[in-house]
Write a protein that holds these residues in place. Structure first.
Motif, PDB file in Angstrom:
ATOM      1  N   MET A   1       0.752  -1.835  -0.055  1.00 12.54           N
ATOM      2  CA  MET A   1       0.152  -0.118  -0.334  1.00 12.54           C
ATOM      3  C   MET A   1       0.927   0.908   0.324  1.00 12.54           C
ATOM      4  SD  MET A   1      -2.631   1.360  -0.588  1.00 12.54           S
ATOM      5  CE  MET A   1      -3.858   0.235  -0.595  1.00 12.54           C
ATOM      6  N   PRO A   2       2.107   0.914   0.982  1.00 10.26           N
ATOM      7  CA  PRO A   2       2.476   2.659   1.008  1.00 10.26           C
ATOM      8  C   PRO A   2       3.255   2.975  -0.676  1.00 10.26           C
ATOM      9  CG  PRO A   2       2.669   1.248   1.965  1.00 10.26           C
ATOM     10  CD  PRO A   2       2.525   0.519   1.769  1.00 10.26           C
ATOM     11  N   LEU A   3       3.579   1.708  -1.186  1.00  6.39           N
ATOM     12  CA  LEU A   3       3.816   2.030  -2.802  1.00  6.39           C
ATOM     13  C   LEU A   3       2.779   2.257  -4.301  1.00  6.39           C
ATOM     14  CD1 LEU A   3       6.285  -1.058  -3.408  1.00  6.39           C
ATOM     15  CD2 LEU A   3       7.042   1.476  -3.347  1.00  6.39           C
ATOM     16  N   ARG A   4       1.849   2.205  -3.600  1.00  5.70           N
ATOM     17  CA  ARG A   4       0.735   3.286  -4.061  1.00  5.70           C
ATOM     18  C   ARG A   4       0.642   3.861  -3.921  1.00  5.70           C
ATOM     19  NH1 ARG A   4      -4.294  -0.840  -3.472  1.00  5.70           N
ATOM     20  NH2 ARG A   4      -3.306  -1.832  -5.324  1.00  5.70           N
ATOM     21  N   ILE A   6       2.552   6.489  -3.289  1.00  6.09           N
ATOM     22  CA  ILE A   6       3.349   6.940  -3.681  1.00  6.09           C
ATOM     23  C   ILE A   6       3.137   7.634  -4.664  1.00  6.09           C
ATOM     24  CG2 ILE A   6       6.097   7.363  -4.299  1.00  6.09           C
ATOM     25  CD1 ILE A   6       6.604   5.887  -1.983  1.00  6.09           C
ATOM     26  N   GLY A   7       2.618   6.499  -5.280  1.00  9.11           N
ATOM     27  CA  GLY A   7       2.436   6.795  -6.744  1.00  9.11           C
ATOM     28  C   GLY A   7       0.999   7.748  -7.420  1.00  9.11           C
ATOM     29  N   TYR A   8       0.061   7.274  -6.231  1.00  6.09           N
ATOM     30  CA  TYR A   8      -1.277   8.589  -6.019  1.00  6.09           C
ATOM     31  C   TYR A   8       0.238   9.831  -5.779  1.00  6.09           C
ATOM     32  CZ  TYR A   8      -4.386   4.105  -5.808  1.00  6.09           C
ATOM     33  OH  TYR A   8      -4.890   3.359  -6.146  1.00  6.09           O
ATOM     34  N   ASP A   9      -0.222  10.256  -4.571  1.00  2.72           N
ATOM     35  CA  ASP A   9       1.034  11.449  -3.927  1.00  2.72           C
ATOM     36  C   ASP A   9       1.618  11.973  -4.969  1.00  2.72           C
ATOM     37  OD1 ASP A   9      -0.681  11.029  -1.978  1.00  2.72           O
ATOM     38  OD2 ASP A   9       1.244  11.180  -0.683  1.00  2.72           O
ATOM     39  N   GLY A  10       2.366  11.696  -5.308  1.00  2.00           N
ATOM     40  CA  GLY A  10       3.152  11.823  -7.169  1.00  2.00           C
ATOM     41  C   GLY A  10       2.526  12.371  -7.996  1.00  2.00           C
ATOM     42  N   THR A  29      -3.041  11.583   1.810  1.00  2.00           N
ATOM     43  CA  THR A  29      -3.559  10.769   1.561  1.00  2.00           C
ATOM     44  C   THR A  29      -3.649   9.470   2.212  1.00  2.00           C
ATOM     45  OG1 THR A  29      -3.101  10.609  -0.791  1.00  2.00           O
ATOM     46  CG2 THR A  29      -3.556   8.472   0.018  1.00  2.00           C
ATOM     47  N   MET A  30      -5.570   9.789   2.994  1.00  2.24           N
ATOM     48  CA  MET A  30      -5.626   8.648   3.478  1.00  2.24           C
ATOM     49  C   MET A  30      -6.027   7.507   3.289  1.00  2.24           C
ATOM     50  SD  MET A  30      -7.995  11.346   6.048  1.00  2.24           S
ATOM     51  CE  MET A  30      -8.852  12.310   4.926  1.00  2.24           C
ATOM     52  N   VAL A  31      -6.010   6.327   3.867  1.00  6.64           N
ATOM     53  CA  VAL A  31      -6.779   4.825   2.987  1.00  6.64           C
ATOM     54  C   VAL A  31      -7.587   4.845   4.776  1.00  6.64           C
ATOM     55  CG1 VAL A  31      -5.683   2.293   3.291  1.00  6.64           C
ATOM     56  CG2 VAL A  31      -4.461   4.317   2.792  1.00  6.64           C
ATOM     57  N   LEU A  32      -9.199   4.396   4.006  1.00  3.15           N
ATOM     58  CA  LEU A  32      -9.819   3.641   4.890  1.00  3.15           C
ATOM     59  C   LEU A  32     -10.074   2.197   4.880  1.00  3.15           C
ATOM     60  CD1 LEU A  32     -12.399   6.377   4.044  1.00  3.15           C
ATOM     61  CD2 LEU A  32     -10.893   6.661   5.429  1.00  3.15           C
ATOM     62  N   TYR A  33      -9.570   1.766   5.613  1.00  6.96           N
ATOM     63  CA  TYR A  33     -10.084   0.073   6.367  1.00  6.96           C
ATOM     64  C   TYR A  33     -11.079  -0.179   6.445  1.00  6.96           C
ATOM     65  CZ  TYR A  33      -8.382  -4.427   7.710  1.00  6.96           C
ATOM     66  OH  TYR A  33      -8.510  -5.850   8.045  1.00  6.96           O
ATOM     67  N   PRO A  57      20.357   5.723   5.274  1.00  8.74           N
ATOM     68  CA  PRO A  57      20.404   7.649   5.652  1.00  8.74           C
ATOM     69  C   PRO A  57      19.188   8.025   3.987  1.00  8.74           C
ATOM     70  CG  PRO A  57      21.777   6.132   6.588  1.00  8.74           C
ATOM     71  CD  PRO A  57      21.057   5.133   5.698  1.00  8.74           C
ATOM     72  N   TYR A  58      19.498   6.983   3.200  1.00  4.51           N
ATOM     73  CA  TYR A  58      18.979   7.938   2.079  1.00  4.51           C
ATOM     74  C   TYR A  58      17.843   7.949   0.923  1.00  4.51           C
ATOM     75  CZ  TYR A  58      24.215   8.160   2.322  1.00  4.51           C
ATOM     76  OH  TYR A  58      25.253   8.480   3.094  1.00  4.51           O
ATOM     77  N   VAL A  59      17.881   7.309   1.313  1.00  2.00           N
ATOM     78  CA  VAL A  59      15.708   6.200   1.488  1.00  2.00           C
ATOM     79  C   VAL A  59      14.780   7.042   2.190  1.00  2.00           C
ATOM     80  CG1 VAL A  59      14.432   4.746   0.913  1.00  2.00           C
ATOM     81  CG2 VAL A  59      16.970   4.714   0.567  1.00  2.00           C
ATOM     82  N   SER A  60      14.084   8.152   2.040  1.00  2.00           N
ATOM     83  CA  SER A  60      12.564   8.428   2.227  1.00  2.00           C
ATOM     84  C   SER A  60      12.153   7.425   2.843  1.00  2.00           C
ATOM     85  CB  SER A  60      12.826   9.841   1.983  1.00  2.00           C
ATOM     86  OG  SER A  60      12.762  10.581   1.679  1.00  2.00           O
ATOM     87  N   ASP A  61      12.045   7.517   4.499  1.00  2.00           N
ATOM     88  CA  ASP A  61      10.138   6.502   4.279  1.00  2.00           C
ATOM     89  C   ASP A  61       9.156   6.633   4.637  1.00  2.00           C
ATOM     90  OD1 ASP A  61       9.198   4.031   5.785  1.00  2.00           O
ATOM     91  OD2 ASP A  61       9.788   4.072   7.334  1.00  2.00           O
ATOM     92  N   TYR A  62       8.371   6.377   3.981  1.00  2.00           N
ATOM     93  CA  TYR A  62       7.076   6.661   3.405  1.00  2.00           C
ATOM     94  C   TYR A  62       6.262   6.035   3.813  1.00  2.00           C
ATOM     95  CZ  TYR A  62       3.727   9.443   0.416  1.00  2.00           C
ATOM     96  OH  TYR A  62       3.065  10.760  -0.381  1.00  2.00           O
ATOM     97  N   ARG A  63       5.351   7.441   4.836  1.00  2.00           N
ATOM     98  CA  ARG A  63       3.857   6.028   5.917  1.00  2.00           C
ATOM     99  C   ARG A  63       3.007   6.383   5.482  1.00  2.00           C
ATOM    100  NH1 ARG A  63       0.650   9.052   9.794  1.00  2.00           N
ATOM    101  NH2 ARG A  63       1.773  10.562   9.625  1.00  2.00           N
ATOM    102  N   ILE A  64       2.115   5.705   6.082  1.00  2.00           N
ATOM    103  CA  ILE A  64       0.713   5.969   5.151  1.00  2.00           C
ATOM    104  C   ILE A  64      -0.339   6.299   6.523  1.00  2.00           C
ATOM    105  CG2 ILE A  64       0.782   4.649   3.062  1.00  2.00           C
ATOM    106  CD1 ILE A  64      -0.121   2.472   3.674  1.00  2.00           C
TER     107      ILE A  64
END
Length: 85
Positions: A1-4, A6-10, A29-33, A57-64
């Protein structure tokens, strides 16, 4: 889901650039589960893919943002204005 997500936000940010908007707006973006069991899938990019420690240290951790509808408190439910709840 985080990859998905990221795509929507991008895509939303790209759309702002393509339209030539002078002022850029944040994308939220909010995920309604709606599942009856607690969310168990990854909620961050780090949890979704294998990233070697030396690259972290070079990769941003993307939280949903996940809202588990079945587990919302009454107080939180009242904040939503929707026919779904």
């Amino acid at each position: 889901m985080p990859l998905r997500v990221i795509g929507y936000d991008g895509a939303a940010y790209c759309s702002q650039l393509v339209r030539g908007e002078r002022k850029k707006y944040p994308v939220i973006t909010m995920v309604l589960y709606f599942g009856e069991k607690h969310w168990s899938a990854p909620g961050t990019l780090y949890d979704s893919i294998d990233i070697p420690d030396e690259l972290k240290p070079y990769v941003s951790d993307y939280r949903i943002n996940i809202f588990e509808i079945a587990y919302l408190t009454e107080k939180r439910v009242k904040l939503f204005q929707s026919p779904f709840l």
